[in-house]
Motif scaffolding. Structure first.
Motif, PDB file in Angstrom:
ATOM      1  N   SER A  89      33.229  25.447  58.621  1.00 31.46           N
ATOM      2  CA  SER A  89      32.042  25.885  59.352  1.00 31.46           C
ATOM      3  C   SER A  89      30.907  26.225  58.394  1.00 31.46           C
ATOM      4  O   SER A  89      31.100  26.355  57.186  1.00 31.46           O
ATOM      5  CB  SER A  89      32.377  27.086  60.242  1.00 31.46           C
ATOM      6  N   LYS A  90      29.717  26.370  58.971  1.00 31.83           N
ATOM      7  CA  LYS A  90      28.516  26.590  58.173  1.00 31.83           C
ATOM      8  C   LYS A  90      27.630  27.626  58.857  1.00 31.83           C
ATOM      9  O   LYS A  90      27.300  27.494  60.035  1.00 31.83           O
ATOM     10  CB  LYS A  90      27.743  25.274  58.003  1.00 31.83           C
ATOM     11  N   PHE A  91      27.225  28.661  58.085  1.00 30.77           N
ATOM     12  CA  PHE A  91      26.403  29.735  58.619  1.00 30.77           C
ATOM     13  C   PHE A  91      25.110  29.831  57.808  1.00 30.77           C
ATOM     14  O   PHE A  91      25.149  30.010  56.587  1.00 30.77           O
ATOM     15  CB  PHE A  91      27.120  31.087  58.526  1.00 30.77           C
ATOM     16  N   ASP A  92      23.984  29.721  58.494  1.00 33.77           N
ATOM     17  CA  ASP A  92      22.682  29.909  57.865  1.00 33.77           C
ATOM     18  C   ASP A  92      22.081  31.205  58.380  1.00 33.77           C
ATOM     19  O   ASP A  92      21.763  31.326  59.579  1.00 33.77           O
ATOM     20  CB  ASP A  92      21.748  28.741  58.190  1.00 33.77           C
ATOM     21  N   GLY A  93      21.920  32.176  57.496  1.00 32.67           N
ATOM     22  CA  GLY A  93      21.332  33.457  57.866  1.00 32.67           C
ATOM     23  C   GLY A  93      19.923  33.592  57.337  1.00 32.67           C
ATOM     24  O   GLY A  93      19.402  32.717  56.632  1.00 32.67           O
ATOM     25  N   ARG A  94      19.308  34.736  57.660  1.00 30.58           N
ATOM     26  CA  ARG A  94      17.912  34.946  57.266  1.00 30.58           C
ATOM     27  C   ARG A  94      17.683  36.317  56.639  1.00 30.58           C
ATOM     28  O   ARG A  94      16.577  36.596  56.186  1.00 30.58           O
ATOM     29  CB  ARG A  94      16.997  34.777  58.486  1.00 30.58           C
ATOM     30  N   TYR A  95      18.716  37.165  56.623  1.00 25.52           N
ATOM     31  CA  TYR A  95      18.561  38.500  56.067  1.00 25.52           C
ATOM     32  C   TYR A  95      19.687  38.775  55.083  1.00 25.52           C
ATOM     33  O   TYR A  95      20.864  38.702  55.431  1.00 25.52           O
ATOM     34  CB  TYR A  95      18.559  39.560  57.170  1.00 25.52           C
ATOM     35  N   GLU A  96      19.317  39.129  53.864  1.00 29.38           N
ATOM     36  CA  GLU A  96      20.306  39.341  52.818  1.00 29.38           C
ATOM     37  C   GLU A  96      21.108  40.623  53.007  1.00 29.38           C
ATOM     38  O   GLU A  96      22.123  40.818  52.344  1.00 29.38           O
ATOM     39  CB  GLU A  96      19.613  39.362  51.444  1.00 29.38           C
TER      40      GLU A  96
END
Length: 726
Positions: free
Chosen positions: A365-372
């Motif tokens: 699976s692949k997860f793209d987030g926006r907050y570190e």
């Protein structure tokens, strides 16, 4: 490194040779300097497979020190690394599926497919008319049929078909009246309730903006009502090929509330909140939940998907896209979902595991987030179990966090998740505890149904003295799709399926008498067998690929043909000894076998991979021998009846096994894994495994990960895969 010579071989070649030392056809290694091979073909094949210098450099000193165990560990690690994709392809494939049916299949022409736009229901689908009453009228028709005929009678088996259009609604789509009950059974509810749209892009059920009552905890489409109270009856529920749109200013909406036991499914569906508001996109609030859920997009809502219940809750997800959730992509309270090919684009945690009874699997699976400062996977309860493998994570400060700030953080992972098992609970009878097998997975072929009705063959229209003769004549007609518009067919004899047939569409007709579908002609076109009720044999006598989808069938390969079988959402698969012989490869998603007189899945030399399984009873579930290969990614045994002392998995030392799953229901069974070495039997029992609490039942267990293979058998598999591919 290349300059080091032992027995006439460079170190690199020697290490390549070492990896297959104990193959039955290969005798190799003496530190005195002699190296020989009885089978140069296998040896040369493997030498041609280039090993990376980095892993060989690590192994070099260990080899010179005769530390063979460490060399084995390095080599296993190397081959696992080859499975790591640089950029994982995951998420909803958004296949352009167009579903049309022939004239005779429809209810108004004597069939069992109800066109929601035809009398007496008359939905408009024009985006203006309120179609709530029309759709619920059809829903109530099926509910009343179930009340009249009971759940065991196929008379109440229909499909609600939505031609393309926008169906505007203002209230929940659900049946009315008292909860459906069945005489002699404790539980009731909807069974075999199926909605299929013409296509996902242009077939839409849309909630009116600011609809009355949708400000708190109200579903748009409900397969389950709160007074249904759960149960093991509701098998075969289905939602396919449609978009569910919750509109604007409906902050309390749950898009789809679903439950369904064996062979239930949601496929090729989008659930969308236009303004991002809403409580839950897809909610599984109760039990039972089994089945296969693939090619889904959920956009918006506080929670994308929720899996809530402890008992009988093991949905299998594949090719899922989650985006723009407000709290979590998935909230897993209890249950044991298996997840593969999930793509998430979110500001919030992708997976929140918030119940101690959960036994979750997620891979590839692949997860793209926006907050570190966010965590991608939160495993809050230390009594839960999580198996995670091959997860690409970007844009999150932490990829995985085990524990909570309240009770303490036990583990954190950043970046790519190679393989994670809760508390490193890997069980093995070997001195080295290897990782899971991580088999390379072959994706299931996509079915694009025939849209030219002239290529469909209605079995009722062909001559014959009985159903069997009519079916055989339809098969021999040269048409590509064979369909069964009626309620029941008495066949009971062998039916030959020629290469001209590409799709057998049972349309959930009940077939009696155990017909035997014989596939004896080779073809480069796969054969799809779909939507079957009743029981049948499926005999492979060719090299043709077969896909069993939403159906049952006792599959067998008596001539050990080199064959590939895909099983999606199937039950009653038989206990045949020739189910998976040495030339057979099986890729399964959500399989259910509940035979109580014999081992359920016999892998006698072949390869069997499954995303999820269910068994109910006391027999052995899997038996693996003669070099067989088994990888199980989640699933469970319902422990009903007295313990007969049988394990979930029995395998011999020449086989390869990796297994993660759990146990469920009322009783404690003592045996879980058996491995046989010659005349010695190794046992792994429940007293050695972590308890699965959470449902008030401390006699259930997690099986976090069992690996039953050694270097030699593993590398024989590597060579087999290499030769098979090349």
């Amino acid at each position: 490194m290349e300059s080091i010579i032992i027995g006439g071989f460079t170190m690199k070649k020697l290490l390549q040779i070492l990896t297959i030392t104990v193959l039955s056809t290969l005798c190799i290694f003496h530190f005195s300097g002699d190296i020989y091979a009885e089978d140069n073909y296998i040896l040369n094949t493997f030498i041609d497979m280039e090993l990376d210098d980095s892993i060989l450099e690590q192994a070099q000193n260990e080899l010179l020190n005769n530390n063979i165990a460490e060399v084995k560990k390095f080599l296993i690690e190397y081959f696992h690394q080859q499975q790591k994709a640089e950029d994982i392809e995951a998420g909803d494939r958004k296949n352009k599926i167009e579903v049309k049916y022939p004239y005779a299949a429809f209810y108004h022409n004597g069939g069992r497919i109800i066109d929601i736009t035809r009398p007496p229901f008359n939905a408009k689908g024009d985006g203006v008319t309120d179609d709530t009453e029309a759709i619920n009228k059809a829903y109530n028709f099926i509910a009343d049929e179930l009340r009249d005929h009971g759940w065991k009678n196929n008379e109440a088996s229909y499909i609600l078909y939505f031609p393309e259009g926008e169906y505007l609604v203002s209230d929940t789509i659900v049946y009315e009246g008292d909860s459906i009950e069945y005489e002699g059974y404790q539980w009731g509810g909807m069974i075999r309730f199926r909605i299929i749209g013409q296509n996902r892009e242009n077939t839409i059920i849309r909630l009116k903006d600011d609809a009355e009552g949708f400000n708190s905890n109200k579903p748009l489409l409900a397969f389950y009502r709160d007074d249904d109270d759960g149960g093991n009856i509701p098998s075969g529920n289905m939602l396919k090929n449609i978009t569910i749109n919750t509109g604007i200013d409906n902050p309390g909406t749950r898009g789809v509330v679903f439950y369904g036991a064996n062979t239930s499914a949601i496929n090729n569906v989008s659930i969308i909140s236009e303004d991002g508001q809403g409580e839950i996109g897809l909610d599984f609030p109760s039990w039972s939940v089994q089945g296969y859920y693939r090619d889904l997009t959920i956009d918006g809502f506080d929670i994308g998907i929720r899996v809530r219940h402890y008992n009988e809750s093991q949905p299998n997800f594949e090719y899922i896209s989650l985006k723009n959730q407000n709290d979590y992509g998935m909230d897993i309270r209890h249950g044991g979902p298996s997840i593969r090919k999930l793509y998430s684009k979110n500001n919030v945690p992708v997976i929140n595991i918030s119940g101690e009874g959960s036994s979750t699997v997620i891979v590839d699976s692949k997860f793209d987030g926006r907050y570190e400062d966010e965590v991608a996977i939160q495993q809050l309860f230390t009594e839960s179990n999580l198996f995670a493998r091959n997860i690409q994570v970007d844009g999150y400060g932490k990829s995985l966090q085990f524990g909570s700030w309240l009770f303490g953080i036990e583990k954190e992972i950043e970046g790519y998740i190679d393989e994670y098992v809760t508390k490193d609970d890997v069980y093995s009878f070997n001195e080295i505890k290897y990782k899971s097998l991580n088999l390379p997975v072959t994706e299931s072929p996509i079915l694009y149904p025939e849209t030219n009705m002239g290529r469909w063959a209605n079995v009722d229209n062909f001559p014959g003295r009985n159903d069997a003769e009519r079916v055989q004549n339809a098969m021999d007609s040269g048409r590509s799709t064979i369909y069964f518009p009626g309620n029941e067919y008495n066949i009971g004899v062998p039916i030959r399926v020629p290469a001209s047939v590409k799709h057998i569409e049972f349309m959930f007709a009940n077939t009696v008498g155990y017909e035997n579908l014989i596939i004896d002609e080779d073809s480069d076109k796969p054969l799809f067998i779909t939507n079957g009720s009743g029981r049948r044999d499926i005999t492979q006598q060719s090299n043709r690929t077969i896909i069993m989808r939403n159906t049952g069938g006792r599959y067998k390969n008596p001539d050990n043909k080199k064959a590939t079988l895909f099983i999606e959402n199937a039950a009653n698969l038989g206990t045949n000894d020739d189910f998976c012989p040495s030339n057979q490869k099986i890729w399964a998603r959500s399989v259910n076998n509940e035979y109580k007189h014999d081992t359920n899945f016999k892998i006698y030399g072949g390869q069997f991979w499954t995303l999820g399984f269910k068994h109910e009873g006391w027999e052995k579930v899997f038996e693996v021998k003669d070099g067989g290969v088994l990888e199980v990614l989640g699933g469970y045994r319902n422990q009903t009846g007295q313990d007969e002392g049988n394990p979930i998995v029995y395998h011999t030392s020449d086989s390869l096994v990796s297994f993660t799953g759990f146990t469920n229901l009322f009783r404690r069974y003592e045996e879980v894994i058996w491995k046989k070495y010659n005349d010695q039997l190794k046992r792994l029992g429940t007293d050695e495994l972590p308890s699965r609490d959470g449902g008030g039942r401390n006699h259930n267990n997690h099986i976090p990960l069992y690996t039953g293979y050694d270097l030699e058998t593993f590398l024989s598999l590597v060579i087999d895969q290499y030769i098979y591919i090349n």
